[in-house]
Design a protein around this motif. Structure first.
Motif, PDB file in Angstrom:
ATOM      1  N   LEU A  51      -3.822  12.826  -3.776  1.00 22.20           N
ATOM      2  CA  LEU A  51      -3.753  11.530  -4.484  1.00 22.20           C
ATOM      3  C   LEU A  51      -2.375  11.339  -5.108  1.00 22.20           C
ATOM      4  N   LYS A  52      -1.814  12.452  -5.613  1.00 22.74           N
ATOM      5  CA  LYS A  52      -0.472  12.371  -6.223  1.00 22.74           C
ATOM      6  C   LYS A  52       0.556  11.932  -5.171  1.00 22.74           C
ATOM      7  N   GLU A  53       0.435  12.489  -3.947  1.00 24.98           N
ATOM      8  CA  GLU A  53       1.351  12.086  -2.858  1.00 24.98           C
ATOM      9  C   GLU A  53       1.189  10.604  -2.545  1.00 24.98           C
ATOM     10  N   LEU A  54      -0.066  10.131  -2.556  1.00 22.31           N
ATOM     11  CA  LEU A  54      -0.314   8.701  -2.295  1.00 22.31           C
ATOM     12  C   LEU A  54       0.351   7.840  -3.371  1.00 22.31           C
ATOM     13  N   VAL A  55       0.181   8.250  -4.617  1.00 18.15           N
ATOM     14  CA  VAL A  55       0.764   7.486  -5.725  1.00 18.15           C
ATOM     15  C   VAL A  55       2.286   7.444  -5.566  1.00 18.15           C
ATOM     16  N   GLU A  56       2.891   8.611  -5.216  1.00 22.96           N
ATOM     17  CA  GLU A  56       4.358   8.646  -5.052  1.00 22.96           C
ATOM     18  C   GLU A  56       4.796   7.691  -3.945  1.00 22.96           C
ATOM     19  N   GLU A  57       4.043   7.678  -2.835  1.00 25.48           N
ATOM     20  CA  GLU A  57       4.398   6.759  -1.737  1.00 25.48           C
ATOM     21  C   GLU A  57       4.276   5.300  -2.202  1.00 25.48           C
ATOM     22  N   CYS A  58       3.192   4.997  -2.906  1.00 21.70           N
ATOM     23  CA  CYS A  58       2.960   3.598  -3.321  1.00 21.70           C
ATOM     24  C   CYS A  58       3.968   3.143  -4.369  1.00 21.70           C
ATOM     25  N   GLU A  59       4.480   4.099  -5.155  1.00 26.83           N
ATOM     26  CA  GLU A  59       5.439   3.701  -6.187  1.00 26.83           C
ATOM     27  C   GLU A  59       6.783   3.248  -5.604  1.00 26.83           C
ATOM     28  N   THR A  60       6.986   3.493  -4.290  1.00 29.10           N
ATOM     29  CA  THR A  60       8.219   2.987  -3.645  1.00 29.10           C
ATOM     30  C   THR A  60       8.030   1.538  -3.168  1.00 29.10           C
ATOM     31  N   GLY A  65       2.035  -5.130  -9.697  1.00 27.95           N
ATOM     32  CA  GLY A  65       0.763  -4.395  -9.667  1.00 27.95           C
ATOM     33  C   GLY A  65       1.004  -2.902  -9.767  1.00 27.95           C
ATOM     34  N   PHE A  66      -0.071  -2.130  -9.638  1.00 27.57           N
ATOM     35  CA  PHE A  66       0.044  -0.680  -9.843  1.00 27.57           C
ATOM     36  C   PHE A  66      -0.965   0.055  -8.975  1.00 27.57           C
ATOM     37  N   ILE A  67      -0.763   1.373  -8.870  1.00 31.95           N
ATOM     38  CA  ILE A  67      -1.807   2.242  -8.306  1.00 31.95           C
ATOM     39  C   ILE A  67      -2.128   3.299  -9.351  1.00 31.95           C
ATOM     40  N   HIS A  68      -3.412   3.565  -9.506  1.00 33.26           N
ATOM     41  CA  HIS A  68      -3.866   4.595 -10.445  1.00 33.26           C
ATOM     42  C   HIS A  68      -4.846   5.487  -9.687  1.00 33.26           C
ATOM     43  N   ALA A  69      -4.626   6.800  -9.734  1.00 39.43           N
ATOM     44  CA  ALA A  69      -5.484   7.727  -8.997  1.00 39.43           C
ATOM     45  C   ALA A  69      -6.533   8.332  -9.919  1.00 39.43           C
ATOM     46  N   VAL A  70      -7.742   8.453  -9.415  1.00 39.21           N
ATOM     47  CA  VAL A  70      -8.815   9.130 -10.151  1.00 39.21           C
ATOM     48  C   VAL A  70      -9.400  10.198  -9.238  1.00 39.21           C
ATOM     49  N   SER A  71      -9.315  11.445  -9.686  1.00 40.88           N
ATOM     50  CA  SER A  71      -9.901  12.533  -8.915  1.00 40.88           C
ATOM     51  C   SER A  71     -11.383  12.627  -9.260  1.00 40.88           C
ATOM     52  N   ALA A  72     -12.240  12.350  -8.281  1.00 39.02           N
ATOM     53  CA  ALA A  72     -13.685  12.336  -8.541  1.00 39.02           C
ATOM     54  C   ALA A  72     -14.447  12.627  -7.261  1.00 39.02           C
TER      55      ALA A  72
END
Ligand code: NDP
Length: 267
Positions: A51-60, A65-72
């Motif tokens: 999820l962290k890798e996804l967030v890093e990709e989306c932050e480029t 808007g934003f992306i927020h990851a929830v580990s669940a």
């Protein structure tokens, strides 16, 4: 009309979306595409590193808007309760789009499937969708939003040797129709996409080694009318269409995204 004046048909600018199973495959492609189309995304899966890798990709991606990851783990009631605490914090009392995508494939015929396996598949592929959709319903009603469930061509057609998976996906298709009718009066649309074989981690996670997976993909050339397996982005695009206002008069559909597989007789 100049190209720049043609309205973008699939536009998610300003929308808010909750996407399960976003750490790989179809869910990950959908999360990236949604951010590219201007949606804010809460991305859910168990694997926090991915999820962290996804967030890093989306932050480029240069979009509001934003992306927020929830580990669940979406099969766990307590995890889902915590997830909705995050939903409330990030989106408030409404959000526009729920993508129920998390799923797993396990092999086993009626002679091989025990109740533990049956429960494992049904708990993730069907019960978690029911549970999350029920918890999301009021948020979606408040937003006049919509749901896209990720089912399978296996929900529409039967294939031997994956009994629990077939049943779970047929259940997803019926849940799609039921909830579509129940929430239509409140302005909420509910649809599913039904992918054919799509190149992701799903089959490898079910236990296929490299050789078996390659031969499975080769076989897909004859089992899909378009002569190949699909890519996760091709499913993500169909999800984005159904989730967008371009599909404003579409509800209760189960849309094959399968290169024509659902239309074929076996060869
Ligand atoms: P992947 O295995 O690549 O992705 C599955 C996703 O679900 C991962 O992000 C995984 O993340 C997440 N997930 C699994 N278990 C849980 C859980 N208990 N709680 C939360 N998240 C979970 O496969 P696909 O992208 O292919 O699968 C996505 C959907 O597409 C599934 O519903 C599948 O049935 C459907 N589909 C796929 C087809 C294909 O050929 N690939 C064909 C037809 C339908 P993590 O491990 O981090 O939790």
């Amino acid at each position: 009309m100049a190209t720049s004046q043609i309205p973008q048909i699939i536009n998610l600018a300003g929308k808010s979306a909750l996407i399960t199973g976003a750490s790989s495959g179809i869910g990950r492609s959908t999360a990236v595409l949604f951010r590219q189309l201007g949606a804010s995304v809460i991305a859910v899966a168990r694997n926090a590193d991915r999820l962290k890798e996804l967030v890093e990709e989306c932050e480029t991606i240069k979009q509001p808007g934003f992306i927020h990851a929830v580990s669940a783990d979406v099969t766990r009631e307590d995890d889902v309760d915590s997830l909705f605490t995050s939903v409330q914090q990030k989106f408030g009392d409404k959000f526009d789009i729920l993508i129920n995508n998390a799923g797993l494939l396990e092999k086993g015929s009626i002679l091989e499937t025990d109740t533990k396996q049956y429960d494992r598949v049904m708990d993730l592929n069907l019960k978690a969708i029911y549970n999350i959709t029920a918890k999301a319903a009021q948020y979606l009603i408040n937003a006049k939003g919509n749901v896209v469930n990720v089912s399978s061509v296996n929900g529409m057609r039967s294939f031997p040797g994956v009994l629990a998976y077939n049943i779970s996906k047929a259940g997803v298709d019926q849940l799609t129709r039921c909830v579509a009718l129940e929430l239509a009066a409140q302005g909420v649309r509910v649809n599913s996409v039904n992918p054919g074989v799509t190149v992701t981690e799903l089959h490898r996670r079910s236990g296929m080694d490299d050789k078996a997976y390659q031969s499975f993909l080769d076989h897909s050339k004859s089992t899909h009318a378009l002569g190949r397996a699909g890519q996760s982005i091709e499913v993500a695009r169909a999800i984005a269409f159904l989730a967008s206002d371009a599909a404003s008069f579409i509800t209760g559909v189960t849309l094959p995204v399968d290169g024509g597989r659902h239309a074929m007789c076996p060869r």
